[in-house]
Scaffold this active site. Sequence first.
Site, PDB file in Angstrom:
ATOM      1  N   MET A 253       6.918  -2.251   6.871  1.00 46.54           N
ATOM      2  CA  MET A 253       7.448  -3.198   5.537  1.00 46.54           C
ATOM      3  C   MET A 253       6.745  -2.847   4.176  1.00 46.54           C
ATOM      4  SD  MET A 253       7.576  -6.438   8.310  1.00 46.54           S
ATOM      5  CE  MET A 253       6.620  -6.673   8.180  1.00 46.54           C
TER       6      MET A 253
ATOM      7  N   HIS B 248      -1.209   2.612   6.753  1.00 44.30           N
ATOM      8  CA  HIS B 248       0.003   3.141   6.117  1.00 44.30           C
ATOM      9  C   HIS B 248      -0.393   4.583   5.822  1.00 44.30           C
ATOM     10  CE1 HIS B 248       1.629  -0.976   5.321  1.00 44.30           C
ATOM     11  NE2 HIS B 248       1.359  -1.015   6.206  1.00 44.30           N
TER      12      HIS B 248
ATOM     13  N   GLY C 264       0.937   2.209  14.173  1.00 48.79           N
ATOM     14  CA  GLY C 264      -0.858   1.956  14.035  1.00 48.79           C
ATOM     15  C   GLY C 264      -1.389   1.364  14.799  1.00 48.79           C
TER      16      GLY C 264
ATOM     17  N   GLN D  28       2.638  -3.524  19.746  1.00 48.30           N
ATOM     18  CA  GLN D  28       4.176  -3.189  19.027  1.00 48.30           C
ATOM     19  C   GLN D  28       4.329  -1.374  19.837  1.00 48.30           C
ATOM     20  OE1 GLN D  28       5.782  -3.558  15.418  1.00 48.30           O
ATOM     21  NE2 GLN D  28       4.525  -2.130  15.016  1.00 48.30           N
TER      22      GLN D  28
ATOM     23  N   LYS E 252      -7.267  -3.390   7.414  1.00 45.47           N
ATOM     24  CA  LYS E 252      -6.064  -3.205   6.857  1.00 45.47           C
ATOM     25  C   LYS E 252      -4.824  -4.181   6.866  1.00 45.47           C
ATOM     26  CE  LYS E 252      -8.894  -0.118   3.122  1.00 45.47           C
ATOM     27  NZ  LYS E 252      -8.971  -0.198   2.230  1.00 45.47           N
ATOM     28  N   SER E 253      -4.485  -4.584   6.356  1.00 46.28           N
ATOM     29  CA  SER E 253      -3.112  -5.377   6.369  1.00 46.28           C
ATOM     30  C   SER E 253      -2.398  -5.965   5.150  1.00 46.28           C
ATOM     31  CB  SER E 253      -3.437  -7.186   7.008  1.00 46.28           C
ATOM     32  OG  SER E 253      -1.996  -7.550   7.676  1.00 46.28           O
TER      33      SER E 253
HETATM   34  P1  AMP Z   1       4.389  -2.879   8.937  1.00 49.74           P
HETATM   35  O1  AMP Z   1       4.194  -2.381   7.498  1.00 49.74           O
HETATM   36  O2  AMP Z   1       2.841  -3.969   8.523  1.00 49.74           O
HETATM   37  O3  AMP Z   1       4.955  -3.175   9.236  1.00 49.74           O
HETATM   38  O4  AMP Z   1       3.102  -1.236   9.758  1.00 49.74           O
HETATM   39  C1  AMP Z   1       3.671  -0.216   9.523  1.00 49.74           C
HETATM   40  C2  AMP Z   1       3.252   0.611  10.583  1.00 49.74           C
HETATM   41  O5  AMP Z   1       1.819   0.023  10.010  1.00 49.74           O
HETATM   42  C3  AMP Z   1       3.294  -0.305  11.553  1.00 49.74           C
HETATM   43  O6  AMP Z   1       2.768   0.631  12.848  1.00 49.74           O
HETATM   44  C4  AMP Z   1       1.435  -0.681  11.667  1.00 49.74           C
HETATM   45  O7  AMP Z   1       0.922  -0.936  12.866  1.00 49.74           O
HETATM   46  C5  AMP Z   1       0.637   0.146  10.916  1.00 49.74           C
HETATM   47  N1  AMP Z   1       0.014  -0.274  10.413  1.00 49.74           N
HETATM   48  C6  AMP Z   1      -0.409  -1.324   9.420  1.00 49.74           C
HETATM   49  N2  AMP Z   1      -1.757  -1.626   9.105  1.00 49.74           N
HETATM   50  C7  AMP Z   1      -2.398  -0.971   9.138  1.00 49.74           C
HETATM   51  C8  AMP Z   1      -4.051  -0.273  10.042  1.00 49.74           C
HETATM   52  N3  AMP Z   1      -4.390  -1.483   9.314  1.00 49.74           N
HETATM   53  N4  AMP Z   1      -4.357   1.185  10.148  1.00 49.74           N
HETATM   54  C9  AMP Z   1      -3.383   1.336  10.774  1.00 49.74           C
HETATM   55  N5  AMP Z   1      -1.734   1.352  10.913  1.00 49.74           N
HETATM   56  C10 AMP Z   1      -1.648   0.258  10.205  1.00 49.74           C
END
Ligand code: AMP
Length: 281
Positions: free
Chosen positions: A30, A37, A147, A153, A184-185
């Site tokens: 996203m 990411h 991730g 998920q 990380k988020s």
């Molecule tokens: P998102 O943009 O939050 O939907 O995440 C996109 C992808 O990145 C998903 O597969 C998440 O699980 C992965 N992801 C998000 N945060 C992390 C993290 N801290 N470490 C590893 N993967 C992550």
Amino acid sequence: MKVYTKISDLRTDLFKEKAAGKTIGFVPTMGYLHEGHASLMDQARKENDVVVLSIFVNPLQFGPKEDFASYPRDFERDKQVAVNHGVDYIFHPAAEEMYPTKPSVIAVVKDRTDVLCGTSRPGHFDGVATVLTKLFNIVLPNRVYFGLKDAQQVAVVDGLVNDYNFPIEIVPVPTVREEDGLAKSSRNVNLLPEERKQAPAIYQALKIAERAIDTGEKDPDSLVKIVESHINENTDGIVDYIEIYSYPELKVIEQVNGKIIIAVAVRFSKVRLIDNLIIQL
Ligand code: AMP
């Protein structure tokens, strides 16, 4: 690196890559990219000829009271991160491109949604499964990278790929953390400064539970209490859930044994954070 906003343009170019025998690694996100990411992109880069990154804040997976509007976005910065990590194609569609009309078919996830985020975010995984079904059909990847920060998920997508016979390998990638342990988020920017200081207590609590398991604690309820008291004592956040299940089945366990997940969600004033530890005993 090329950026696509139209499904048909991306498909035309990816068909050529496939016809030339190239393997495609796909990283759905996203956006508002961070090192979590990046580790997915790096792994995809190592294992495939072509790397496709999607950036799409999917309205279908947000509830009416959730943070769709305040979800952080910065496409120009994301493009730079993608270039630095070897992405070949970015797919960045508008919502109207993905959903030109109200969807006539929605994927409904039947298993593993009566726990964790499935309970507190009703409909969330249906939205995830629907957008991923579309993205898989658009990109036709060989491998897709997810991730383990979003461990539920990964489990749900595994079910989707098996049930719908997608010829795709799902590659789970370990959680990337800040130096103080906070996962990380993209949402971390929406923590207030005081909350940001408190938030590492979530991972500390999980590690305390892991140490308790190492020293013989096997009762899930006692472990939940250990995690809960550490979070309550060290943050102003409200615990949404702390749950322990077998992983990846996400079934209730009487005793901690085999492969398990301890998963947590905590609400702060503007953001809800999740984290987990997967432990093999
Ligand atoms: P998102 O943009 O939050 O939907 O995440 C996109 C992808 O990145 C998903 O597969 C998440 O699980 C992965 N992801 C998000 N945060 C992390 C993290 N801290 N470490 C590893 N993967 C992550």
